[in-house]
Design a protein around this motif. Sequence first.
Motif, PDB file in Angstrom:
ATOM      1  N   PRO A  91     -27.763 -27.248 -16.203  1.00 31.26           N
ATOM      2  CA  PRO A  91     -26.774 -26.731 -15.255  1.00 31.26           C
ATOM      3  C   PRO A  91     -26.566 -25.229 -15.431  1.00 31.26           C
ATOM      4  O   PRO A  91     -26.761 -24.677 -16.511  1.00 31.26           O
ATOM      5  N   GLY A  92     -26.188 -24.575 -14.358  1.00 29.82           N
ATOM      6  CA  GLY A  92     -25.928 -23.142 -14.417  1.00 29.82           C
ATOM      7  C   GLY A  92     -25.953 -22.545 -13.023  1.00 29.82           C
ATOM      8  O   GLY A  92     -26.263 -23.221 -12.034  1.00 29.82           O
ATOM      9  N   THR A  93     -25.628 -21.271 -12.935  1.00 26.68           N
ATOM     10  CA  THR A  93     -25.632 -20.548 -11.670  1.00 26.68           C
ATOM     11  C   THR A  93     -26.983 -19.879 -11.494  1.00 26.68           C
ATOM     12  O   THR A  93     -27.392 -19.055 -12.321  1.00 26.68           O
ATOM     13  N   LEU A  94     -27.682 -20.209 -10.421  1.00 27.57           N
ATOM     14  CA  LEU A  94     -29.008 -19.672 -10.167  1.00 27.57           C
ATOM     15  C   LEU A  94     -28.910 -18.457  -9.252  1.00 27.57           C
ATOM     16  O   LEU A  94     -28.192 -18.487  -8.251  1.00 27.57           O
ATOM     17  N   PHE A  95     -29.641 -17.402  -9.606  1.00 32.24           N
ATOM     18  CA  PHE A  95     -29.612 -16.207  -8.769  1.00 32.24           C
ATOM     19  C   PHE A  95     -30.986 -15.541  -8.771  1.00 32.24           C
ATOM     20  O   PHE A  95     -31.853 -15.828  -9.607  1.00 32.24           O
ATOM     21  N   LEU A  96     -31.155 -14.654  -7.811  1.00 37.67           N
ATOM     22  CA  LEU A  96     -32.427 -13.952  -7.623  1.00 37.67           C
ATOM     23  C   LEU A  96     -32.315 -12.529  -8.167  1.00 37.67           C
ATOM     24  O   LEU A  96     -31.336 -11.832  -7.905  1.00 37.67           O
ATOM     25  N   THR A  97     -33.321 -12.122  -8.911  1.00 37.63           N
ATOM     26  CA  THR A  97     -33.422 -10.727  -9.312  1.00 37.63           C
ATOM     27  C   THR A  97     -34.839 -10.250  -9.020  1.00 37.63           C
ATOM     28  O   THR A  97     -35.694 -11.030  -8.613  1.00 37.63           O
ATOM     29  N   GLY A  98     -35.071  -8.962  -9.171  1.00 37.17           N
ATOM     30  CA  GLY A  98     -36.401  -8.441  -8.887  1.00 37.17           C
ATOM     31  C   GLY A  98     -36.396  -6.925  -8.889  1.00 37.17           C
ATOM     32  O   GLY A  98     -35.366  -6.280  -9.141  1.00 37.17           O
ATOM     33  N   ASP A  99     -37.566  -6.344  -8.602  1.00 34.72           N
ATOM     34  CA  ASP A  99     -37.628  -4.891  -8.603  1.00 34.72           C
ATOM     35  C   ASP A  99     -36.854  -4.284  -7.443  1.00 34.72           C
ATOM     36  O   ASP A  99     -36.519  -3.101  -7.462  1.00 34.72           O
ATOM     37  N   HIS A 100     -36.524  -5.091  -6.430  1.00 37.32           N
ATOM     38  CA  HIS A 100     -35.736  -4.573  -5.318  1.00 37.32           C
ATOM     39  C   HIS A 100     -34.294  -4.309  -5.728  1.00 37.32           C
ATOM     40  O   HIS A 100     -33.566  -3.600  -5.036  1.00 37.32           O
ATOM     41  N   TRP A 159     -34.120  -5.329 -11.364  1.00 36.77           N
ATOM     42  CA  TRP A 159     -34.109  -6.458 -12.302  1.00 36.77           C
ATOM     43  C   TRP A 159     -32.724  -6.688 -12.900  1.00 36.77           C
ATOM     44  O   TRP A 159     -32.577  -7.042 -14.072  1.00 36.77           O
ATOM     45  N   SER A 160     -31.702  -6.508 -12.092  1.00 38.51           N
ATOM     46  CA  SER A 160     -30.330  -6.696 -12.553  1.00 38.51           C
ATOM     47  C   SER A 160     -30.067  -8.162 -12.913  1.00 38.51           C
ATOM     48  O   SER A 160     -30.572  -9.082 -12.274  1.00 38.51           O
ATOM     49  N   HIS A 166     -24.037 -11.341  -8.662  1.00 36.30           N
ATOM     50  CA  HIS A 166     -23.196 -11.098  -7.486  1.00 36.30           C
ATOM     51  C   HIS A 166     -24.032 -10.748  -6.266  1.00 36.30           C
ATOM     52  O   HIS A 166     -24.855  -9.835  -6.272  1.00 36.30           O
ATOM     53  N   GLY A 167     -23.825 -11.519  -5.201  1.00 37.70           N
ATOM     54  CA  GLY A 167     -24.491 -11.275  -3.933  1.00 37.70           C
ATOM     55  C   GLY A 167     -25.871 -11.898  -3.819  1.00 37.70           C
ATOM     56  O   GLY A 167     -26.471 -11.870  -2.730  1.00 37.70           O
ATOM     57  N   TRP A 168     -26.389 -12.464  -4.938  1.00 35.10           N
ATOM     58  CA  TRP A 168     -27.748 -13.005  -4.928  1.00 35.10           C
ATOM     59  C   TRP A 168     -27.797 -14.413  -5.509  1.00 35.10           C
ATOM     60  O   TRP A 168     -28.823 -14.846  -6.032  1.00 35.10           O
ATOM     61  N   THR A 169     -26.694 -15.140  -5.389  1.00 31.94           N
ATOM     62  CA  THR A 169     -26.595 -16.488  -5.937  1.00 31.94           C
ATOM     63  C   THR A 169     -27.050 -17.523  -4.915  1.00 31.94           C
ATOM     64  O   THR A 169     -26.721 -17.433  -3.720  1.00 31.94           O
ATOM     65  N   PHE A 170     -27.791 -18.506  -5.373  1.00 28.50           N
ATOM     66  CA  PHE A 170     -28.239 -19.587  -4.502  1.00 28.50           C
ATOM     67  C   PHE A 170     -27.100 -20.557  -4.226  1.00 28.50           C
ATOM     68  O   PHE A 170     -26.282 -20.861  -5.108  1.00 28.50           O
ATOM     69  N   SER A 171     -27.058 -21.043  -2.997  1.00 21.78           N
ATOM     70  CA  SER A 171     -26.167 -22.130  -2.615  1.00 21.78           C
ATOM     71  C   SER A 171     -27.034 -23.367  -2.502  1.00 21.78           C
ATOM     72  O   SER A 171     -27.833 -23.492  -1.560  1.00 21.78           O
ATOM     73  N   GLY A 172     -26.930 -24.236  -3.480  1.00 19.83           N
ATOM     74  CA  GLY A 172     -27.881 -25.346  -3.542  1.00 19.83           C
ATOM     75  C   GLY A 172     -29.265 -24.784  -3.840  1.00 19.83           C
ATOM     76  O   GLY A 172     -29.479 -24.117  -4.850  1.00 19.83           O
ATOM     77  N   SER A 173     -30.187 -24.998  -2.923  1.00 23.30           N
ATOM     78  CA  SER A 173     -31.553 -24.495  -3.119  1.00 23.30           C
ATOM     79  C   SER A 173     -31.880 -23.345  -2.169  1.00 23.30           C
ATOM     80  O   SER A 173     -33.044 -22.985  -2.025  1.00 23.30           O
ATOM     81  N   VAL A 179     -40.069 -10.801  -7.483  1.00 18.86           N
ATOM     82  CA  VAL A 179     -38.776 -11.391  -7.801  1.00 18.86           C
ATOM     83  C   VAL A 179     -38.933 -12.538  -8.786  1.00 18.86           C
ATOM     84  O   VAL A 179     -40.011 -13.120  -8.925  1.00 18.86           O
ATOM     85  N   LYS A 180     -37.818 -12.857  -9.444  1.00 23.75           N
ATOM     86  CA  LYS A 180     -37.755 -14.012 -10.339  1.00 23.75           C
ATOM     87  C   LYS A 180     -36.382 -14.671 -10.229  1.00 23.75           C
ATOM     88  O   LYS A 180     -35.418 -14.056  -9.759  1.00 23.75           O
ATOM     89  N   ILE A 181     -36.332 -15.912 -10.690  1.00 24.65           N
ATOM     90  CA  ILE A 181     -35.077 -16.657 -10.733  1.00 24.65           C
ATOM     91  C   ILE A 181     -34.503 -16.574 -12.139  1.00 24.65           C
ATOM     92  O   ILE A 181     -35.224 -16.703 -13.126  1.00 24.65           O
ATOM     93  N   ARG A 182     -33.213 -16.325 -12.222  1.00 26.45           N
ATOM     94  CA  ARG A 182     -32.501 -16.396 -13.493  1.00 26.45           C
ATOM     95  C   ARG A 182     -31.339 -17.371 -13.375  1.00 26.45           C
ATOM     96  O   ARG A 182     -30.868 -17.669 -12.273  1.00 26.45           O
ATOM     97  N   ARG A 183     -30.883 -17.864 -14.531  1.00 26.50           N
ATOM     98  CA  ARG A 183     -29.815 -18.872 -14.564  1.00 26.50           C
ATOM     99  C   ARG A 183     -28.732 -18.422 -15.534  1.00 26.50           C
ATOM    100  O   ARG A 183     -29.020 -18.129 -16.698  1.00 26.50           O
ATOM    101  N   VAL A 184     -27.491 -18.347 -15.025  1.00 28.56           N
ATOM    102  CA  VAL A 184     -26.357 -18.084 -15.901  1.00 28.56           C
ATOM    103  C   VAL A 184     -25.882 -19.419 -16.452  1.00 28.56           C
ATOM    104  O   VAL A 184     -25.477 -20.311 -15.694  1.00 28.56           O
ATOM    105  N   ASN A 185     -25.974 -19.584 -17.757  1.00 27.22           N
ATOM    106  CA  ASN A 185     -25.621 -20.846 -18.400  1.00 27.22           C
ATOM    107  C   ASN A 185     -24.116 -20.972 -18.579  1.00 27.22           C
ATOM    108  O   ASN A 185     -23.376 -19.983 -18.493  1.00 27.22           O
TER     109      ASN A 185
END
Length: 353
Positions: free
Chosen positions: A16-25, A28-29, A33-40, A54-60
């Motif tokens: 479980p955790g909050t999934l978000f998108l990061t990347g060179d755009h 790589w923050s 904030h502003g890049w969190t997935f809602s469901g999938s 881009v890559k997916i990261r997860r806040v545990n």
Amino acid sequence: MPRVTFQLTLPPGTPPGTLFLTGDHRAWSSDPHGWTFSGSTLHAELPDGTLAQVKIRRVNPDGTTTEEGDAWGGRARAHRIKVHGDTTVPLTVAGWQDARGGTGRPQRCGPPREETVLDAPWGAQPLRLWWPAGHEGPLPLLILHDGQNVFDEAATFAGDSWDAAGAAQALADAGHPVRIAALPVNDDRSHRYVPFPFELNGNDSGADEYADWIRSTLLPHLHARFGPVHAQDTALAGSSFGGLITAYAGLRDPGTYGTLGVFSPAVWPGDFAFLRWLAGRGDPRARVWVDMGDHEGSSVQGAQEVITLARDLTAQLAPHVREARFTVGEGHWHDEPAWRERLPEFLRWWRQP
């Protein structure tokens, strides 16, 4: 502005955790904030023509952050996106980075034959060596920067390597054996490779110290160990900042290297200080390879601009060197898979002129 829809597929057992998108755009923050997935699903607006990795990261639940990885818990290649109108981007996560660190991953690229450590002003400098079996004496020498990325994937930053051993073995099979000396680098990369002060090296360049060490310590060590190699049979090569230090070291010390492999050179630090430094410099005995992928940039337009910049750099060098060659990698991004694909052609050009 085009609407980009990211559709996420996760591996079974994702914690479980909050999934978000990061990347060179977004540099790589790790701020979700502003890049969190809602469901999938994640909806975003990006400029038309955007090129991004881009890559997916997860806040545990405990507040720590985990990045996606491969199926063996190691680092994974970034996903590539190109925005052309409203775009749907499928993102499949193979696994999550963990303590295994990629242990058990099938080896796709050959490791070095030998690893050792040399003394350097900055401390212990690892040295990774490869040469084809049956060739123990002097051989044409290729020195590669970012040595952690050029052989097996285990040591690489992003789970991909140049497969330098595979490319060099094919060259040897064609009758042109060479020796490779690869120099891994750590977090001092910007300090060691960028010869001008800028933000990422704390306005303190160590590039001259590094170039001096290669010339005065590494080369004598290799000559004493394997036999002397003429400068005309010695090549220096690297990519991005490694391409920058290759061009700088080679043109700073004419006559030291017969060939310079300048892959995807990152010449922007210090407001393009390298281009000003370059004026009038050259080496009439050196051959210089310059290349660039056509997806290297934050946008389609930006990618074309860096191609033009690299082409102009090559043209500026041409009157001052023995030969200047410029190549564009079609469909190539700024990453190890692109440099792996271009390395065999560079090796053939070096040894089969």
